[in-house]
Write an enzyme that holds these catalytic residues in place. Structure first.
Site, PDB file in Angstrom:
ATOM      1  N   ARG A 282      21.368  46.830  34.249  1.00  0.00           N
ATOM      2  CA  ARG A 282      20.639  47.064  33.010  1.00  0.00           C
ATOM      3  C   ARG A 282      20.212  45.716  32.431  1.00  0.00           C
ATOM      4  NH1 ARG A 282      23.401  48.240  29.172  1.00  0.00           N
ATOM      5  NH2 ARG A 282      25.461  48.123  30.096  1.00  0.00           N
TER       6      ARG A 282
ATOM      7  N   ARG B 236      26.641  50.481  43.545  1.00  0.00           N
ATOM      8  CA  ARG B 236      26.972  51.803  43.001  1.00  0.00           C
ATOM      9  C   ARG B 236      27.025  52.885  44.057  1.00  0.00           C
ATOM     10  NH1 ARG B 236      27.513  52.014  37.129  1.00  0.00           N
ATOM     11  NH2 ARG B 236      27.131  49.853  36.565  1.00  0.00           N
TER      12      ARG B 236
ATOM     13  N   ASN C 162      49.923  54.973  34.206  1.00  0.00           N
ATOM     14  CA  ASN C 162      49.382  55.153  32.847  1.00  0.00           C
ATOM     15  C   ASN C 162      49.646  56.564  32.328  1.00  0.00           C
ATOM     16  OD1 ASN C 162      48.424  52.538  32.841  1.00  0.00           O
ATOM     17  ND2 ASN C 162      46.351  53.102  33.482  1.00  0.00           N
TER      18      ASN C 162
ATOM     19  N   ASP D 115      31.906  59.336  32.005  1.00  0.00           N
ATOM     20  CA  ASP D 115      31.112  58.322  31.297  1.00  0.00           C
ATOM     21  C   ASP D 115      30.654  58.722  29.896  1.00  0.00           C
ATOM     22  OD1 ASP D 115      29.985  55.694  31.390  1.00  0.00           O
ATOM     23  OD2 ASP D 115      27.998  56.548  31.725  1.00  0.00           O
TER      24      ASP D 115
ATOM     25  N   THR E 251      36.532  54.757  34.988  1.00  0.00           N
ATOM     26  CA  THR E 251      36.380  55.778  36.034  1.00  0.00           C
ATOM     27  C   THR E 251      37.719  56.047  36.716  1.00  0.00           C
ATOM     28  OG1 THR E 251      34.107  55.046  36.355  1.00  0.00           O
ATOM     29  CG2 THR E 251      35.038  56.408  38.090  1.00  0.00           C
ATOM     30  N   ASN E 252      38.521  55.003  36.903  1.00  0.00           N
ATOM     31  CA  ASN E 252      39.844  55.212  37.518  1.00  0.00           C
ATOM     32  C   ASN E 252      40.731  56.079  36.627  1.00  0.00           C
ATOM     33  OD1 ASN E 252      38.994  53.554  39.591  1.00  0.00           O
ATOM     34  ND2 ASN E 252      40.028  51.721  38.800  1.00  0.00           N
TER      35      ASN E 252
ATOM     36  N   LYS F   1      21.856  56.781  30.104  1.00  0.00           N
ATOM     37  CA  LYS F   1      22.067  55.929  28.930  1.00  0.00           C
ATOM     38  C   LYS F   1      20.958  56.142  27.882  1.00  0.00           C
ATOM     39  CE  LYS F   1      25.651  53.912  30.903  1.00  0.00           C
ATOM     40  NZ  LYS F   1      27.031  54.318  30.539  1.00  0.00           N
TER      41      LYS F   1
ATOM     42  N   SER G 296      33.112  47.789  29.739  1.00  0.00           N
ATOM     43  CA  SER G 296      33.090  47.727  31.202  1.00  0.00           C
ATOM     44  C   SER G 296      34.252  46.879  31.727  1.00  0.00           C
ATOM     45  CB  SER G 296      31.751  47.163  31.678  1.00  0.00           C
ATOM     46  OG  SER G 296      31.547  45.909  31.096  1.00  0.00           O
ATOM     47  N   ALA G 297      34.608  47.131  32.984  1.00  0.00           N
ATOM     48  CA  ALA G 297      35.670  46.394  33.692  1.00  0.00           C
ATOM     49  C   ALA G 297      37.075  46.694  33.164  1.00  0.00           C
ATOM     50  CB  ALA G 297      35.405  44.890  33.685  1.00  0.00           C
ATOM     51  N   CYS G 298      37.264  47.873  32.574  1.00  0.00           N
ATOM     52  CA  CYS G 298      38.590  48.289  32.107  1.00  0.00           C
ATOM     53  C   CYS G 298      39.140  49.464  32.920  1.00  0.00           C
ATOM     54  CB  CYS G 298      38.556  48.661  30.627  1.00  0.00           C
ATOM     55  SG  CYS G 298      38.322  47.243  29.538  1.00  0.00           S
ATOM     56  N   GLY G 299      38.420  49.916  33.939  1.00  0.00           N
ATOM     57  CA  GLY G 299      38.934  50.982  34.796  1.00  0.00           C
ATOM     58  C   GLY G 299      38.766  52.377  34.213  1.00  0.00           C
TER      59      GLY G 299
ATOM     60  N   ASN H 184      27.598  44.786  41.067  1.00  0.00           N
ATOM     61  CA  ASN H 184      27.207  46.001  40.338  1.00  0.00           C
ATOM     62  C   ASN H 184      26.674  47.081  41.301  1.00  0.00           C
ATOM     63  OD1 ASN H 184      26.872  47.486  37.924  1.00  0.00           O
ATOM     64  ND2 ASN H 184      24.712  46.918  37.811  1.00  0.00           N
TER      65      ASN H 184
ATOM     66  N   HIS I  80      30.260  57.215  24.485  1.00  0.00           N
ATOM     67  CA  HIS I  80      30.407  56.607  25.817  1.00  0.00           C
ATOM     68  C   HIS I  80      31.856  56.805  26.281  1.00  0.00           C
ATOM     69  CE1 HIS I  80      29.867  52.666  28.341  1.00  0.00           C
ATOM     70  NE2 HIS I  80      29.622  53.736  29.057  1.00  0.00           N
TER      71      HIS I  80
ATOM     72  N   TYR J 293      16.327  50.306  38.624  1.00  0.00           N
ATOM     73  CA  TYR J 293      17.789  50.348  38.567  1.00  0.00           C
ATOM     74  C   TYR J 293      18.287  51.502  37.689  1.00  0.00           C
ATOM     75  CZ  TYR J 293      22.525  49.522  37.313  1.00  0.00           C
ATOM     76  OH  TYR J 293      23.854  49.729  37.085  1.00  0.00           O
TER      77      TYR J 293
HETATM   78  O1  TSX Z   1      41.524  50.741  36.644  1.00  0.00           O
HETATM   79  C1  TSX Z   1      42.513  50.097  36.312  1.00  0.00           C
HETATM   80  N1  TSX Z   1      43.496  50.715  35.538  1.00  0.00           N
HETATM   81  C2  TSX Z   1      43.295  52.108  35.043  1.00  0.00           C
HETATM   82  C3  TSX Z   1      43.712  53.073  36.045  1.00  0.00           C
HETATM   83  C4  TSX Z   1      43.923  54.344  35.804  1.00  0.00           C
HETATM   84  N2  TSX Z   1      42.639  48.789  36.706  1.00  0.00           N
HETATM   85  C5  TSX Z   1      41.568  48.116  37.465  1.00  0.00           C
HETATM   86  C6  TSX Z   1      40.655  47.468  36.461  1.00  0.00           C
HETATM   87  C7  TSX Z   1      39.430  46.918  37.041  1.00  0.00           C
HETATM   88  C8  TSX Z   1      38.224  47.764  36.778  1.00  0.00           C
HETATM   89  C9  TSX Z   1      43.757  48.093  36.374  1.00  0.00           C
HETATM   90  N3  TSX Z   1      44.120  46.830  36.626  1.00  0.00           N
HETATM   91  C10 TSX Z   1      44.773  48.698  35.624  1.00  0.00           C
HETATM   92  C11 TSX Z   1      44.661  50.045  35.211  1.00  0.00           C
HETATM   93  O2  TSX Z   1      45.543  50.589  34.563  1.00  0.00           O
HETATM   94  N4  TSX Z   1      45.757  47.765  35.420  1.00  0.00           N
HETATM   95  C12 TSX Z   1      45.326  46.637  36.033  1.00  0.00           C
HETATM   96  C13 TSX Z   1      46.076  45.353  36.092  1.00  0.00           C
HETATM   97  C14 TSX Z   1      46.993  45.382  37.300  1.00  0.00           C
HETATM   98  C15 TSX Z   1      46.550  44.966  38.531  1.00  0.00           C
HETATM   99  C16 TSX Z   1      47.432  45.020  39.633  1.00  0.00           C
HETATM  100  C17 TSX Z   1      48.716  45.497  39.441  1.00  0.00           C
HETATM  101  C18 TSX Z   1      49.129  45.909  38.213  1.00  0.00           C
HETATM  102  C19 TSX Z   1      48.275  45.860  37.139  1.00  0.00           C
HETATM  103  N5  TSX Z   1      49.720  45.567  40.421  1.00  0.00           N
HETATM  104  C20 TSX Z   1      49.682  45.178  41.697  1.00  0.00           C
HETATM  105  O3  TSX Z   1      48.709  44.625  42.115  1.00  0.00           O
HETATM  106  C21 TSX Z   1      50.837  45.478  42.540  1.00  0.00           C
HETATM  107 MN    MN Z   2      29.042  53.704  31.168  1.00  0.00          MN
END
Ligand code: TSX
Ligand code: MN
Length: 582
Positions: free
Chosen positions: A68, A365, A492, A274, A252-253, A205, A247-250, A363, A225, A196
């Site tokens: 973006r 995708r 978590n 999202d 989607t995970n 967005k 961004s970069a806080c995970g 970036n 968001h 993009y």
């Molecule tokens: O997505 C992440 N989450 C949320 C998951 C549900 N990440 C990746 C962030 C990059 C986008 C994380 N990184 C999380 C997290 O909760 N925590 C961390 C930091 C971290 C990284 C590695 C380990 C522990 C914490 N442990 C080992 O590598 C063994």
């Molecule tokens: Mn987004």
């Protein structure tokens, strides 16, 4: 039946852009396959390994068109102050004139696709209609994955008449002739010069957040968001959580978290990764729908370890953009495996050489339909959405922010959301480890003055006493040696359990000036092998550091001048006063 307004607008756009052909999309499987074939012939797509990744394709974007472009994104309201100090603004007349000059003749030799789409579940009273006119087959194919696109949308548009108008052309892809213009008062978007995702897939967005937030304020709801998940607990009930992170806080995970074996009987159901549209219902609760139908996710960092559900989803029927490929045609990106496989081709089609940077673009995708997720929520298509018990904000903070805290009330919760800040990572441009304010993770996506946006959030406080509880989380605290203190990822869930406990009037907590903190024993850490002081450290606050933080937040708030809601300034003053022992 034809919508006259739609026909007139298509005619007008065609007169301006002069396409060779106009194709009205029906959204059928046949149409999709034809588009894929057109792109395979033109080189816009490359087929991936059909045995390991059936029906998967790679798209390589122009190397100057990979993200973006916030400095080229404008909110064009009649009055400048309505766009606010955090958006680029242009007078609507000037904006139309400027971009129409670029659109003139831009589709010569190309096909203009008419893409009708629905944001939101098909039968939802909260759904919003749109039509995107585009000369990019990649955009059409992506819109078919990301939205409910085609005939049903066209029928609804014919019935109801109202829809968001989006005009898009890749133009000449020159960053000098690239603009993403929003006209919220006309419910219109004009985007030129970029192919993009966030600039070109106008449903996401541009429509669902920037114009959506504008509509939401007028109509009394929230366009956010946020991910949406259902947390199924051992008794079989499911509680819903929405969460916003920069961004970069995970994010989607978290939306696809897999509980570890120790957390028996728990399961996370993904409703969205999202965007959340949230409406106050008769029962006083906020109900959320995911306006999207697919995931446009960042590839690097995604692996069996970090997000196994996502990995399963992208095994077939997926469009990859700017990833690397192995000699046998499998996609690859940094973080997928520890070492890059031999003889990789990088995202620009060159033989991979670490001297040129990463193999996949940072970036890069994948684009895949939500229904490919093994844990897609059965409520994902529910017309009225799901009732939200808790709203989470958070950021990446190496120090200061505890693992989790609960706001004292709605007004304080809005303050917590407005204060969101996250430390920059190497992936973003600029310095590493600097705190950037990103209120509600909406800074690049709020379609109007953010001070008015906070007032809108605050206005809900008086409307209901059954609103979600608001929390702040931080998975990224580090110890003095720079090690992450909390294991994160699936663990978590232990934090989510405390959050849901709090929503049900349980869960031990201590009141502090910044909110309710869990007592060190309140979060189940059995089997984690944390050091004896770790939980204490993750659940206490440093008053001096927090005083500095609040002062930084107050400094950020001064940007908004007269429109700044007093309630948030009062919250800052209250927290400071209490931190000083008052
Ligand atoms: O997505 C992440 N989450 C949320 C998951 C549900 N990440 C990746 C962030 C990059 C986008 C994380 N990184 C999380 C997290 O909760 N925590 C961390 C930091 C971290 C990284 C590695 C380990 C522990 C914490 N442990 C080992 O590598 C063994
Ligand atoms: Mn987004």
């Amino acid at each position: 039946m034809m919508n006259g307004e739609l026909q007139a607008w298509v005619d007008k756009a065609a007169k301006l852009t002069q396409p060779d052909r106009i194709h009205w999309c029906d959204g059928s499987q046949d149409e999709f396959e034809n588009l894929i074939n057109v792109m395979l012939k033109s080189g816009d797509l490359i087929a991936l390994n059909s045995e390991t990744h059936p029906n998967c394709h790679l798209h390589r974007s122009d190397s100057s068109d990979v993200a973006r472009t916030e400095h080229l994104t404008f909110i064009c309201t009649r009055s400048k102050v309505d766009a606010g100090p955090t958006n680029n603004w242009m007078d609507p007349e000037d904006a139309h004139r400027n971009v129409d000059a670029l659109f003139a003749g831009s589709m010569k030799g190309r096909t203009m696709y008419v893409v009708p789409y629905i944001m939101g579940p098909l039968q939802s009273p909260y759904a919003s209609l749109g039509v995107e006119l585009t000369d990019s087959p990649y955009v059409v194919a992506s819109m078919r994955i990301m939205t409910r696109m085609g005939q049903p949308a066209m029928e609804k548009i014919a019935q109801t008449g109202t829809f968001v108008k989006g005009l898009h052309s890749t133009g000449d892809l020159s960053p000098e002739r690239r603009f993403i213009m929003h006209f919220p008062e006309e419910r219109m978007i004009k985007s030129i010069g970029s192919g993009y995702g966030g600039n070109a897939l106008l449903g996401k967005k541009c429509h669902a957040l920037r114009l959506g937030s504008w509509d939401a304020r007028r109509e009394g709801w929230l366009a956010e968001h946020m991910l949406i998940v259902g947390v199924e607990v051992p008794t079989g009930e499911t509680h819903y959580i929405a969460a916003a992170f920069p961004s970069a806080c995970g994010k989607t995970n978290l939306a696809m978290l897999i509980p570890p074996a120790s957390q028996k009987g728990y399961k996370i159901w993904t409703v969205g990764d999202d965007i959340a549209w949230m409406h106050l219902a008769e029962d006083g609760r906020l109900w959320a729908v995911n306006p999207e139908a697919g995931i446009f996710g960042v590839a690097p960092g995604t692996s069996e370890q970090t997000n196994a559900y996502m990995m399963s989803a992208v095994q077939r029927d997926t469009i990859f953009t700017n990833v690397a490929v192995t000699p046998d045609g499998q996609p690859w990106w940094e973080g997928l495996s520890k070492e890059p496989p031999p003889q990789l081709t990088d995202w620009q089609g060159r033989s991979y050489d670490p001297g040129n940077g990463t193999a996949a673009h940072p970036n890069s995708r994948f684009t895949v339909t939500n229904s490919r997720l093994p844990n897609i929520s059965p409520e994902f298509e529910a017309p009225n959405g799901v009732p939200i018990s808790a709203i989470l904000f958070g950021g990446r903070r190496a120090s200061l922010a505890p693992l989790v805290f609960q706001s004292l009330n709605w007004e304080h919760g809005v303050f917590v959301g407005a204060s969101v800040g996250s430390e920059t990572t190497a992936a973003a441009t600029g310095k590493v480890g600097v705190v950037r304010r990103d209120p509600m993770a909406m800074l690049p996506f709020c379609g109007y003055n953010m001070a008015d946006y906070w007032s809108h959030w605050l206005s809900f406080g008086a409307k209901s006493d059954a609103l979600p509880k608001i929390f702040n989380v931080n998975w990224f605290r580090q110890d003095a040696d720079g090690n992450f203190m909390w294991p994160g990822f699936g663990e978590n869930l232990r934090v989510l359990r405390w959050i849901l406990d709090r929503c049900q009037g349980r869960g031990a907590a201590t009141r502090t000036p910044i909110g309710y903190l869990p007592t060190p024993e309140a979060i189940d850490t059995s089997g984690l092998g944390l050091g004896p002081d770790t939980m204490t450290e993750l659940t206490t606050i440093d008053k001096e550091a927090w005083l500095e933080e609040i002062e930084d937040i107050e400094g950020f708030f001064t940007k908004f001048g007269e429109r700044m809601p007093k309630a948030l300034l009062n919250q800052a003053a209250r927290v400071k006063n209490e931190l000083r022992g008052g």
